[in-house]
Structure formats: C-alpha cells, structure tokens
Design a protein around this motif. Sequence first.
Motif, PDB file in Angstrom:
ATOM      1  N   GLY A  19      10.570   3.257  27.667  1.00 18.00           N
ATOM      2  CA  GLY A  19       9.139   3.032  28.270  1.00 18.00           C
ATOM      3  C   GLY A  19       8.147   3.541  27.402  1.00 18.00           C
ATOM      4  N   SER A  20       7.148   4.387  27.953  1.00 19.00           N
ATOM      5  CA  SER A  20       6.082   4.889  27.218  1.00 19.00           C
ATOM      6  C   SER A  20       6.493   5.931  26.022  1.00 19.00           C
ATOM      7  CB  SER A  20       4.920   5.743  27.880  1.00 19.00           C
ATOM      8  OG  SER A  20       5.545   6.530  28.688  1.00 19.00           O
ATOM      9  N   ALA A  21       7.907   6.639  26.598  1.00 20.03           N
ATOM     10  CA  ALA A  21       8.416   7.742  25.662  1.00 20.03           C
ATOM     11  C   ALA A  21       8.715   6.965  24.297  1.00 20.03           C
ATOM     12  CB  ALA A  21       9.623   8.247  26.297  1.00 20.03           C
ATOM     13  N   GLY A  22       8.922   5.742  24.141  1.00 19.66           N
ATOM     14  CA  GLY A  22       9.368   4.973  23.005  1.00 19.66           C
ATOM     15  C   GLY A  22       8.258   4.631  21.846  1.00 19.66           C
ATOM     16  N   GLY A  23       7.070   4.958  22.039  1.00 20.90           N
ATOM     17  CA  GLY A  23       6.121   4.672  21.429  1.00 20.90           C
ATOM     18  C   GLY A  23       6.080   4.971  20.036  1.00 20.90           C
ATOM     19  N   GLU A  24       6.693   6.159  19.748  1.00 17.00           N
ATOM     20  CA  GLU A  24       6.851   6.449  18.355  1.00 17.00           C
ATOM     21  C   GLU A  24       8.000   5.630  17.580  1.00 17.00           C
ATOM     22  OE1 GLU A  24       7.078  10.637  18.149  1.00 17.00           O
ATOM     23  OE2 GLU A  24       4.742  10.848  17.910  1.00 17.00           O
ATOM     24  N   ASP A  25       9.100   5.621  18.447  1.00 14.92           N
ATOM     25  CA  ASP A  25      10.067   4.514  18.011  1.00 14.92           C
ATOM     26  C   ASP A  25       9.797   3.220  17.725  1.00 14.92           C
ATOM     27  OD1 ASP A  25      12.118   6.491  18.550  1.00 14.92           O
ATOM     28  OD2 ASP A  25      12.204   5.919  20.697  1.00 14.92           O
ATOM     29  N   ALA A  26       8.476   2.721  18.596  1.00 15.69           N
ATOM     30  CA  ALA A  26       8.032   1.205  18.032  1.00 15.69           C
ATOM     31  C   ALA A  26       7.097   1.215  16.930  1.00 15.69           C
ATOM     32  CB  ALA A  26       7.320   0.985  19.275  1.00 15.69           C
ATOM     33  N   LEU A  27       6.402   2.713  16.708  1.00 12.04           N
ATOM     34  CA  LEU A  27       5.614   2.598  15.527  1.00 12.04           C
ATOM     35  C   LEU A  27       6.640   2.451  14.238  1.00 12.04           C
ATOM     36  CD1 LEU A  27       3.056   5.353  15.868  1.00 12.04           C
ATOM     37  CD2 LEU A  27       2.626   2.782  15.009  1.00 12.04           C
ATOM     38  N   LEU A  28       7.677   3.338  14.191  1.00  9.18           N
ATOM     39  CA  LEU A  28       8.585   3.343  13.067  1.00  9.18           C
ATOM     40  C   LEU A  28       9.128   2.125  12.781  1.00  9.18           C
ATOM     41  CD1 LEU A  28      10.893   6.039  11.877  1.00  9.18           C
ATOM     42  CD2 LEU A  28      12.092   4.039  12.390  1.00  9.18           C
ATOM     43  N   ILE A  29       9.651   1.214  13.844  1.00 15.52           N
ATOM     44  CA  ILE A  29      10.068  -0.146  13.708  1.00 15.52           C
ATOM     45  C   ILE A  29       8.982  -0.885  12.919  1.00 15.52           C
ATOM     46  CG2 ILE A  29      11.103  -2.155  14.763  1.00 15.52           C
ATOM     47  CD1 ILE A  29      12.319  -0.215  16.835  1.00 15.52           C
ATOM     48  N   LYS A  30       7.870  -1.035  13.423  1.00 11.72           N
ATOM     49  CA  LYS A  30       6.689  -1.467  12.903  1.00 11.72           C
ATOM     50  C   LYS A  30       6.689  -1.382  11.437  1.00 11.72           C
ATOM     51  CE  LYS A  30       1.763  -2.691  13.838  1.00 11.72           C
ATOM     52  NZ  LYS A  30       0.573  -2.602  14.645  1.00 11.72           N
ATOM     53  N   TRP A  31       6.495   0.129  11.216  1.00 13.44           N
ATOM     54  CA  TRP A  31       6.301   0.556   9.844  1.00 13.44           C
ATOM     55  C   TRP A  31       7.316  -0.022   8.774  1.00 13.44           C
ATOM     56  CZ3 TRP A  31       5.879   6.545  10.725  1.00 13.44           C
ATOM     57  CH2 TRP A  31       4.774   6.990  11.309  1.00 13.44           C
TER      58      TRP A  31
END
Length: 290
Positions: free
Chosen positions: A200-212
Amino acid sequence: MPRNLNLPRLKPMTLGESSLTYVCSTWVMPKSQIQIPICSFSGTLGTKTSIEKDICFMRWRSEELISLVKSSKGIILDLRQISFETNVVLDVVPSVIRSRQYLVRVVVRPEAFDTVNGSFFTNEITTDYESIFSDLAFELKDYRLDKCRQMQERPQLPPPQLIPISLDISSIGFECYTWRYNRDVSDSGYVVFQGQYRYGSAGGEDALLIKWRLNQFCDALQPSRLIVDLRELDYQWGDDLSLYPFHFLDPESKICFILTPQQVSYYKSTIYPSNICIDEVAALRDLGCI
C-alpha cells in the motif's frame, strides 16, 4: 542473473557508476512552507573515460532529490568541491526542473566560473554561496505565509539551517543488462527487480526507486527494446507504482514485463495486458525477436 538461457547473450551494465560523492539536504525558507533541496557534489570531473557517467550521476541524484522534496520550487547545486580538468557542458539540471520552471542556483569556485558558465543561464550560476538563500527568499516572496509580496529588498537572513536527506529510500534490488537483436542498430535492455515491495502507501518510496532506476537506465542506454523482469519482486499492491519509463510510455512501445502466473492479477491496473509475458521466450516473441 536471469534464469533462462533462451535470452540473447546478456552483458551486465553498471548504472550510475562514478567516482563523485554527494550529500543531500534541504532548506526551509523562512515564513513559508517552501523547501529548497541542495545537492552538494565532491570529486574530480572531466576525465575522458568518465565524464559522461559523472554528468549522468549528478543529474540523476539531483532529480531524485527534487522528487523527494514535494514542496520545492527550485534547487541548489553546490559544485564548490568539484574539480574540472577541462571545459565541459554540464547537463546536470533535471528536465523536470526546466519543465516546471523552478529556480536553479549553481555555485562554483571562482576559478571554475568561466569553465562551466556556458552550461547555465546567467542568473543561475554564482560563486557566492551565502547570497543564494537571500536571493531565493526574495524571488519566492509570493509564497511567504505573511503574503509579503511588496518586499522591495532582499532579506538579511541568518546562516541557513540545513536538514539532511538520504536518497537510500528502499531495499528493492536492481540489476540491468544489455543485449542486441541482430536487426537493431542499438542495444536493448533487460532489467530485474528483486525484494520486498512494502504494501500500500508504505511502498511509496519503493515505487520511487523503481521509477528512478527504469528512467535512469533508459536515459543511459536509450534501448530499442526493454524487458522488465518482476518475478523476484514481492509486490501485491501500491497506488504509486509506475513501471513505464519515459522512453516507453506509448502502449505500442517495444516493452515487456515478465511475471509469474500468480502475479498477473496484482499488476492488472499497472501494466497493459498486451505487455505481460510469463517467460523470456514469450517476451522475445512479443518484441518481434523470434
């Protein structure tokens, strides 16, 4: 390494390799909610073998920082600890800064000013670090909470109190490789993500790293085709996950995502069904390589 040998010969690629170091921080502008991110770099820039990697390293770190500081209206790039061996065009300002017309300030040592002056707009580069904060506070006066739009002079500010920021935001692992389809004139890419994606929302920074990492890989390689292997990424749900890099936003782009059959339902709102494959052979077939 990818588990199936049906792929073309893969060559490992190191992303973001550089001898430069960096420190990130942010400055909260007085009487406002505006934050100005600061990326300070150190090292020697300019050797023929590393200069392009160094420039990418600086641009990528700056872009990562600006994406973390949501209330930013600009960025400071502190290059006072960078040594230049030759004249160079410093393409280090992230495109997102230019597209949003955010303020940029680049500070260098006086002896380096002429070397890099042509890389930035005239009002963006300076040798006076201390004046940057007063200048930005004046230019962004309309964002002050006290609505001090009639300020006629630059404020006299005390030494800035900087808040450290880390770009190590996720434990997700990333590997990247290149391969060449014999009809293409440029390389293609194969990337692998591994580890636990927080729910969920706890993975927001995981999503950012993947996008980067996806965008940085495409920025460095400009691949003709891209395979993204997600079988070793433990993901169930997260609103912020974005898996299409800027180079492959078109639904007809030559991109495939390899999933296990059990994972398909988790990604149905994130990946176009036509881009999903269950193994490397299917991915190559969908990309027109076999």
